[in-house]
Design a protein around this motif. Structure first.
Motif, mmCIF file in Angstrom:
data_model
loop_
_atom_site.group_PDB
_atom_site.id
_atom_site.type_symbol
_atom_site.label_atom_id
_atom_site.label_comp_id
_atom_site.label_asym_id
_atom_site.label_seq_id
_atom_site.Cartn_x
_atom_site.Cartn_y
_atom_site.Cartn_z
ATOM 1 N N UNK A 18 0.824 -1.201 0.000
ATOM 2 C CA UNK A 18 0.000 0.000 0.000
ATOM 3 C C UNK A 18 0.857 1.250 0.000
ATOM 4 N N UNK A 19 1.880 1.258 0.843
ATOM 5 C CA UNK A 19 2.752 2.427 0.921
ATOM 6 C C UNK A 19 3.526 2.623 -0.362
ATOM 7 N N UNK A 20 4.046 1.513 -0.934
ATOM 8 C CA UNK A 20 4.805 1.612 -2.176
ATOM 9 C C UNK A 20 3.928 2.095 -3.311
ATOM 10 N N UNK A 21 2.684 1.589 -3.367
ATOM 11 C CA UNK A 21 1.768 2.035 -4.408
ATOM 12 C C UNK A 21 1.474 3.512 -4.290
ATOM 13 N N UNK A 22 1.315 3.996 -3.045
ATOM 14 C CA UNK A 22 1.050 5.414 -2.823
ATOM 15 C C UNK A 22 2.232 6.255 -3.256
ATOM 16 N N UNK A 23 3.450 5.834 -2.881
ATOM 17 C CA UNK A 23 4.639 6.580 -3.269
ATOM 18 C C UNK A 23 4.810 6.588 -4.779
ATOM 19 N N UNK A 24 4.569 5.419 -5.415
ATOM 20 C CA UNK A 24 4.706 5.328 -6.859
ATOM 21 C C UNK A 24 3.733 6.255 -7.559
ATOM 22 N N UNK A 25 2.494 6.313 -7.064
ATOM 23 C CA UNK A 25 1.469 7.120 -7.713
ATOM 24 C C UNK A 25 1.761 8.607 -7.593
ATOM 25 N N UNK A 26 2.383 9.036 -6.463
ATOM 26 C CA UNK A 26 2.548 10.454 -6.207
ATOM 27 C C UNK A 26 3.952 10.972 -6.493
ATOM 28 N N UNK A 27 4.945 10.100 -6.539
ATOM 29 C CA UNK A 27 6.314 10.593 -6.674
ATOM 30 C C UNK A 27 7.149 9.706 -7.590
ATOM 31 N N UNK A 28 6.561 9.097 -8.587
ATOM 32 C CA UNK A 28 7.296 8.207 -9.479
ATOM 33 C C UNK A 28 8.212 9.008 -10.395
#
Length: 274
Positions: A18-28
């Motif tokens: 969940x955290x990785x998906x959030x980071x990927x979506x907002x700061x990829x």
């Protein structure tokens, strides 16, 4: 592994995903999604001596952000009547943290450009009439990122695996066991060709859920892909086709005397990236 411990590992895996998906979506820094199809007529399944035809549709997501990378692959596998016309879903998720980027230090040495730490999981379900796998597996361990064109990651992972196939009343946990994993994507210069794939060497996982022995397994899956999209004006790496080959010895840890434990499977493959 006890049931409570497995629950804690799954809670941790869900939190990281969940955290990785959030980071990927907002700061990829970069991201690549694809829908793919592959087809082969010589798949193998343990305790089945017949060649099996499978159509496989997949979705893949790969992305990188400031401190690491994400990889998600979802396979939907559809077998012919030699495997009960079974349908299977298999999900792989890996998150690799780049320790050098986190610490702000250059950790490159020799042939390695960096050091990472990988955490992820495998999940599957299959509706065949015999084994009907319900695999759950957490993976965790160090990763070396090698200094090559494209990428080559070498990981040594601890596997925490369980299953509850047909005929087993409660989930069975195997012995914790190691896996040596190589994953790569190597372009051939500007030719539009690339060599991609993975190889897993997995140690024995102790007794299986029926009390029988397991054996070390080797799973090589590699493909040569060609960038057709670039040659027909669709854009670089938009549409790719190629040939794939899988060699899987002692599949799922089944000893070599088990029919169907050795797979030698050529495939055709196509991918649309967006």
């Amino acid at each position: 592994m006890k049931k409570g411990a497995m629950g804690k590992y799954w809670a941790a895996a869900a939190l990281v995903a969940s955290a990785a998906g959030s980071m990927s979506a907002h700061a990829a820094d970069w991201a690549d999604n694809s829908i793919g199809y592959r087809y082969g007529t010589r798949f193998a399944e343990p305790f089945n001596s017949q060649d099996i035809t499978k159509n496989i549709v997949n979705f893949t997501h790969a992305s990188g952000y400031k401190y690491g990378t994400n990889f998600l692959n979802v396979d939907l596998l559809m077998s012919d009547n030699k495997d009960d016309n079974a349908q299977e879903a298999y999900i792989v998720y890996r998150h690799t943290l780049d320790i050098g980027k986190i610490s702000g230090k250059d950790l490159s040495f020799g042939p390695a450009r960096g050091v990472g730490f990988t955490l992820g999981f495998d999940w599957n379900t299959k509706n065949d009439n015999s084994y009907a796998s319900k695999k759950r597996m957490l993976v965790v361990g160090p990763t070396l990122m090698m200094d090559v064109p494209g990428f080559l990651n070498v990981s040594l992972l601890a596997l925490f695996e369980s299953n509850q196939p047909k005929g087993i009343t409660s989930r069975y946990s195997y012995d914790t066991h190691p896996m040596l994993n190589l994953a790569w994507g190597i372009p051939f210069g500007s030719t539009g060709l690339a060599f991609e794939g993975y190889m897993n060497y997995i140690a024995s996982k102790g007794k299986n859920e029926f009390g029988g022995p397991t054996s070390p397994e080797l799973n090589f899956d590699g493909q040569i892909m060609y960038d057709v999209g670039n040659t027909i004006g669709m854009g670089k790496n938009t549409f790719r086709v190629g040939l794939e080959y899988q060699y899987w010895r002692n599949k799922f840890g089944n000893p070599n005397y088990v029919p169907g434990s050795l797979a030698k499977t050529p495939m055709i493959r196509a991918e649309y990236h967006f």
